[in-house]
Motif scaffolding. Structure first.
Motif, PDB file in Angstrom:
ATOM      1  N   MET A 203       0.820  -1.202   0.000  1.00  0.00           N
ATOM      2  CA  MET A 203       0.000   0.000   0.000  1.00  0.00           C
ATOM      3  C   MET A 203       0.863   1.266   0.000  1.00  0.00           C
ATOM      4  O   MET A 203       1.961   1.289   0.562  1.00  0.00           O
ATOM      5  CB  MET A 203      -0.943   0.011   1.195  1.00  0.00           C
ATOM      6  N   ILE A 204       0.317   2.309  -0.629  1.00  0.00           N
ATOM      7  CA  ILE A 204       0.977   3.613  -0.724  1.00  0.00           C
ATOM      8  C   ILE A 204      -0.032   4.658  -0.244  1.00  0.00           C
ATOM      9  O   ILE A 204      -1.169   4.683  -0.718  1.00  0.00           O
ATOM     10  CB  ILE A 204       1.396   3.911  -2.177  1.00  0.00           C
ATOM     11  N   TYR A 205       0.380   5.520   0.672  1.00  0.00           N
ATOM     12  CA  TYR A 205      -0.493   6.561   1.210  1.00  0.00           C
ATOM     13  C   TYR A 205       0.060   7.908   0.770  1.00  0.00           C
ATOM     14  O   TYR A 205       1.202   8.247   1.093  1.00  0.00           O
ATOM     15  CB  TYR A 205      -0.538   6.471   2.738  1.00  0.00           C
ATOM     16  N   VAL A 206      -0.737   8.667   0.042  1.00  0.00           N
ATOM     17  CA  VAL A 206      -0.290   9.954  -0.498  1.00  0.00           C
ATOM     18  C   VAL A 206      -0.934  11.083   0.302  1.00  0.00           C
ATOM     19  O   VAL A 206      -2.163  11.155   0.418  1.00  0.00           O
ATOM     20  CB  VAL A 206      -0.639  10.083  -1.995  1.00  0.00           C
ATOM     21  N   SER A 207      -0.107  11.961   0.838  1.00  0.00           N
ATOM     22  CA  SER A 207      -0.581  13.112   1.605  1.00  0.00           C
ATOM     23  C   SER A 207      -1.436  14.032   0.746  1.00  0.00           C
ATOM     24  O   SER A 207      -1.390  13.975  -0.482  1.00  0.00           O
ATOM     25  CB  SER A 207       0.612  13.918   2.124  1.00  0.00           C
ATOM     26  N   GLY A 208      -2.172  14.908   1.407  1.00  0.00           N
ATOM     27  CA  GLY A 208      -2.993  15.877   0.692  1.00  0.00           C
ATOM     28  C   GLY A 208      -2.148  16.769  -0.201  1.00  0.00           C
ATOM     29  O   GLY A 208      -1.149  17.328   0.238  1.00  0.00           O
ATOM     30  N   ILE A 209      -2.546  16.880  -1.450  1.00  0.00           N
ATOM     31  CA  ILE A 209      -1.833  17.691  -2.436  1.00  0.00           C
ATOM     32  C   ILE A 209      -2.746  18.829  -2.865  1.00  0.00           C
ATOM     33  O   ILE A 209      -3.905  18.609  -3.213  1.00  0.00           O
ATOM     34  CB  ILE A 209      -1.439  16.840  -3.676  1.00  0.00           C
ATOM     35  N   ASN A 210      -2.211  20.041  -2.854  1.00  0.00           N
ATOM     36  CA  ASN A 210      -2.950  21.191  -3.359  1.00  0.00           C
ATOM     37  C   ASN A 210      -2.043  21.946  -4.324  1.00  0.00           C
ATOM     38  O   ASN A 210      -0.923  21.502  -4.580  1.00  0.00           O
ATOM     39  CB  ASN A 210      -3.459  22.080  -2.218  1.00  0.00           C
TER      40      ASN A 210
ATOM     41  N   LYS B 225       3.829   7.534 -10.192  1.00  0.00           N
ATOM     42  CA  LYS B 225       4.889   6.938 -11.019  1.00  0.00           C
ATOM     43  C   LYS B 225       6.150   6.691 -10.199  1.00  0.00           C
ATOM     44  O   LYS B 225       6.750   5.618 -10.278  1.00  0.00           O
ATOM     45  CB  LYS B 225       5.199   7.831 -12.218  1.00  0.00           C
ATOM     46  N   LYS B 226       6.542   7.681  -9.394  1.00  0.00           N
ATOM     47  CA  LYS B 226       7.736   7.527  -8.547  1.00  0.00           C
ATOM     48  C   LYS B 226       7.572   6.401  -7.533  1.00  0.00           C
ATOM     49  O   LYS B 226       8.539   5.746  -7.166  1.00  0.00           O
ATOM     50  CB  LYS B 226       8.048   8.833  -7.821  1.00  0.00           C
ATOM     51  N   ALA B 227       6.332   6.196  -7.075  1.00  0.00           N
ATOM     52  CA  ALA B 227       6.051   5.163  -6.068  1.00  0.00           C
ATOM     53  C   ALA B 227       5.784   3.798  -6.692  1.00  0.00           C
ATOM     54  O   ALA B 227       5.589   2.820  -5.974  1.00  0.00           O
ATOM     55  CB  ALA B 227       4.851   5.581  -5.219  1.00  0.00           C
ATOM     56  N   GLY B 228       5.752   3.719  -8.033  1.00  0.00           N
ATOM     57  CA  GLY B 228       5.504   2.437  -8.688  1.00  0.00           C
ATOM     58  C   GLY B 228       4.031   2.101  -8.793  1.00  0.00           C
ATOM     59  O   GLY B 228       3.640   0.937  -8.709  1.00  0.00           O
ATOM     60  N   SER B 229       3.194   3.121  -8.983  1.00  0.00           N
ATOM     61  CA  SER B 229       1.768   2.892  -9.091  1.00  0.00           C
ATOM     62  C   SER B 229       1.203   3.672 -10.269  1.00  0.00           C
ATOM     63  O   SER B 229       1.942   4.278 -11.044  1.00  0.00           O
ATOM     64  CB  SER B 229       1.075   3.306  -7.786  1.00  0.00           C
ATOM     65  N   LYS B 230      -0.119   3.655 -10.395  1.00  0.00           N
ATOM     66  CA  LYS B 230      -0.815   4.397 -11.458  1.00  0.00           C
ATOM     67  C   LYS B 230      -2.263   4.594 -11.022  1.00  0.00           C
ATOM     68  O   LYS B 230      -2.732   3.947 -10.069  1.00  0.00           O
ATOM     69  CB  LYS B 230      -0.737   3.641 -12.786  1.00  0.00           C
ATOM     70  N   PRO B 231      -2.995   5.505 -11.672  1.00  0.00           N
ATOM     71  CA  PRO B 231      -4.371   5.801 -11.235  1.00  0.00           C
ATOM     72  C   PRO B 231      -5.283   4.582 -11.143  1.00  0.00           C
ATOM     73  O   PRO B 231      -6.160   4.533 -10.281  1.00  0.00           O
ATOM     74  CB  PRO B 231      -4.866   6.791 -12.292  1.00  0.00           C
ATOM     75  N   GLU B 232      -5.083   3.601 -11.963  1.00  0.00           N
ATOM     76  CA  GLU B 232      -5.921   2.404 -11.951  1.00  0.00           C
ATOM     77  C   GLU B 232      -5.758   1.584 -10.665  1.00  0.00           C
ATOM     78  O   GLU B 232      -6.560   0.700 -10.387  1.00  0.00           O
ATOM     79  CB  GLU B 232      -5.624   1.503 -13.161  1.00  0.00           C
TER      80      GLU B 232
ATOM     81  N   ILE C 134      -5.569   3.027  -7.559  1.00  0.00           N
ATOM     82  CA  ILE C 134      -6.032   3.815  -6.417  1.00  0.00           C
ATOM     83  C   ILE C 134      -7.199   3.083  -5.772  1.00  0.00           C
ATOM     84  O   ILE C 134      -8.129   2.662  -6.453  1.00  0.00           O
ATOM     85  CB  ILE C 134      -6.461   5.228  -6.862  1.00  0.00           C
ATOM     86  N   THR C 135      -7.150   2.935  -4.458  1.00  0.00           N
ATOM     87  CA  THR C 135      -8.241   2.280  -3.735  1.00  0.00           C
ATOM     88  C   THR C 135      -9.144   3.283  -3.021  1.00  0.00           C
ATOM     89  O   THR C 135     -10.312   3.005  -2.787  1.00  0.00           O
ATOM     90  CB  THR C 135      -7.686   1.276  -2.705  1.00  0.00           C
ATOM     91  N   MET C 136      -8.610   4.462  -2.660  1.00  0.00           N
ATOM     92  CA  MET C 136      -9.395   5.481  -1.969  1.00  0.00           C
ATOM     93  C   MET C 136      -8.882   6.855  -2.353  1.00  0.00           C
ATOM     94  O   MET C 136      -7.667   7.067  -2.379  1.00  0.00           O
ATOM     95  CB  MET C 136      -9.277   5.301  -0.446  1.00  0.00           C
ATOM     96  N   ILE C 137      -9.799   7.759  -2.661  1.00  0.00           N
ATOM     97  CA  ILE C 137      -9.429   9.135  -2.961  1.00  0.00           C
ATOM     98  C   ILE C 137     -10.331  10.055  -2.154  1.00  0.00           C
ATOM     99  O   ILE C 137     -11.549   9.867  -2.107  1.00  0.00           O
ATOM    100  CB  ILE C 137      -9.502   9.414  -4.486  1.00  0.00           C
TER     101      ILE C 137
ATOM    102  N   GLU D 146      -6.068  13.778  -1.341  1.00  0.00           N
ATOM    103  CA  GLU D 146      -5.184  12.729  -0.828  1.00  0.00           C
ATOM    104  C   GLU D 146      -5.696  11.390  -1.335  1.00  0.00           C
ATOM    105  O   GLU D 146      -6.867  11.273  -1.705  1.00  0.00           O
ATOM    106  CB  GLU D 146      -5.108  12.748   0.696  1.00  0.00           C
ATOM    107  N   LEU D 147      -4.835  10.413  -1.364  1.00  0.00           N
ATOM    108  CA  LEU D 147      -5.281   9.105  -1.844  1.00  0.00           C
ATOM    109  C   LEU D 147      -4.488   7.963  -1.264  1.00  0.00           C
ATOM    110  O   LEU D 147      -3.420   8.141  -0.693  1.00  0.00           O
ATOM    111  CB  LEU D 147      -5.275   9.058  -3.379  1.00  0.00           C
ATOM    112  N   VAL D 148      -5.058   6.786  -1.420  1.00  0.00           N
ATOM    113  CA  VAL D 148      -4.422   5.530  -1.035  1.00  0.00           C
ATOM    114  C   VAL D 148      -4.434   4.650  -2.285  1.00  0.00           C
ATOM    115  O   VAL D 148      -5.438   4.566  -2.984  1.00  0.00           O
ATOM    116  CB  VAL D 148      -5.194   4.822   0.104  1.00  0.00           C
ATOM    117  N   CYS D 149      -3.304   4.043  -2.558  1.00  0.00           N
ATOM    118  CA  CYS D 149      -3.213   3.148  -3.715  1.00  0.00           C
ATOM    119  C   CYS D 149      -2.261   2.010  -3.360  1.00  0.00           C
ATOM    120  O   CYS D 149      -1.804   1.907  -2.239  1.00  0.00           O
ATOM    121  CB  CYS D 149      -2.738   3.908  -4.951  1.00  0.00           C
ATOM    122  N   TYR D 150      -1.981   1.187  -4.330  1.00  0.00           N
ATOM    123  CA  TYR D 150      -1.004   0.111  -4.104  1.00  0.00           C
ATOM    124  C   TYR D 150      -0.013   0.082  -5.247  1.00  0.00           C
ATOM    125  O   TYR D 150      -0.257   0.611  -6.326  1.00  0.00           O
ATOM    126  CB  TYR D 150      -1.692  -1.244  -3.920  1.00  0.00           C
TER     127      TYR D 150
END
Length: 148
Positions: A47-54, A81-88, A90-93, A141-145
Motif C-alpha cells: 500500500m501507498i499513502y499519499v498526503s494531501g496535495i494542493n 509513477k515515482k512510487a511504482g503505481s498508477k491511477p488504476e 487507487i483504492t481510496m481518494i 489525498e489518496l491511497v493506492c497500491y
C-alpha cells in the motif's frame, strides 16, 4: 480414465490461474458512475499513502479551479509513477474543497475523470470552510497500491 485425470488436472490449473489473476486485480464493490462504495486491493499488495496535495502558482499566487485541479492531478500522477503505481491502482481518494457549486462539480468531475482513466475507487468529497493557505479551493489525498 487417463483423459479424465488430464482434464481434471487442466481444470485445476485453470482455476489456480484464475484465482491468481483475481488476487492481482482491484475489486470494486457496487461501482457507480464515478466511484465505488468500497475497493479491495489485491492480496499482498504493497500500500501507498499519499498526503494531501494542493496547488498554487509558481510565485505562490492563487489559481483558478481548473488550473488547481490540473496541477494537483499532474503532481499526483508524478507521485504515483515515482512510487511504482498508477491511477488504476487507487483504492481510496479523498477530495477536500471550499466550493460545492455547479461550476465546481462540472470542472472537478471532468478533471478527475481524466486522471482516473475509468477506475472507480472509493471516494469522499469533504466540504471545508477553509483550506490552510487561504487561496486554495481543493486538496486531494489518496491511497493506492504498488502496481508497476
Amino acid at each position: 480414465m487417463k483423459k479424465n485425470t488430464e482434464l481434471k488436472e487442466n481444470q485445476d490449473q485453470n482455476a489456480t490461474l484464475e484465482k491468481k489473476e483475481a488476487a492481482q486485480k482491484t475489486v470494486y464493490i457496487d461501482p457507480g458512475s464515478t466511484y465505488s462504495y468500497a475497493t479491495i486491493a489485491p492480496k499482498n499488495a504493497q500500500m501507498i499513502y499519499v498526503s494531501g496535495i494542493n496547488a498554487r502558482g509558481e510565485n505562490g499566487e492563487g489559481l483558478n479551479l481548473e488550473q488547481q485541479l490540473q496541477k494537483i492531478f499532474k503532481k499526483l500522477d508524478d507521485i504515483l509513477k515515482k512510487a511504482g503505481s498508477k491511477p488504476e491502482c487507487i483504492t481510496m481518494i479523498k477530495q477536500y474543497t471550499t466550493r460545492m457549486d455547479n461550476e465546481f462539480f462540472d470542472i472537478f468531475l471532468r478533471e478527475r475523470g481524466k486522471f482516473l482513466k475509468g477506475s472507480k475507487p472509493a471516494s469522499a468529497l469533504i466540504p471545508m470552510a477553509k483550506i490552510p493557505g487561504g487561496i486554495i479551493d481543493v486538496e486531494i489525498e489518496l491511497v493506492c497500491y504498488k502496481c508497476e
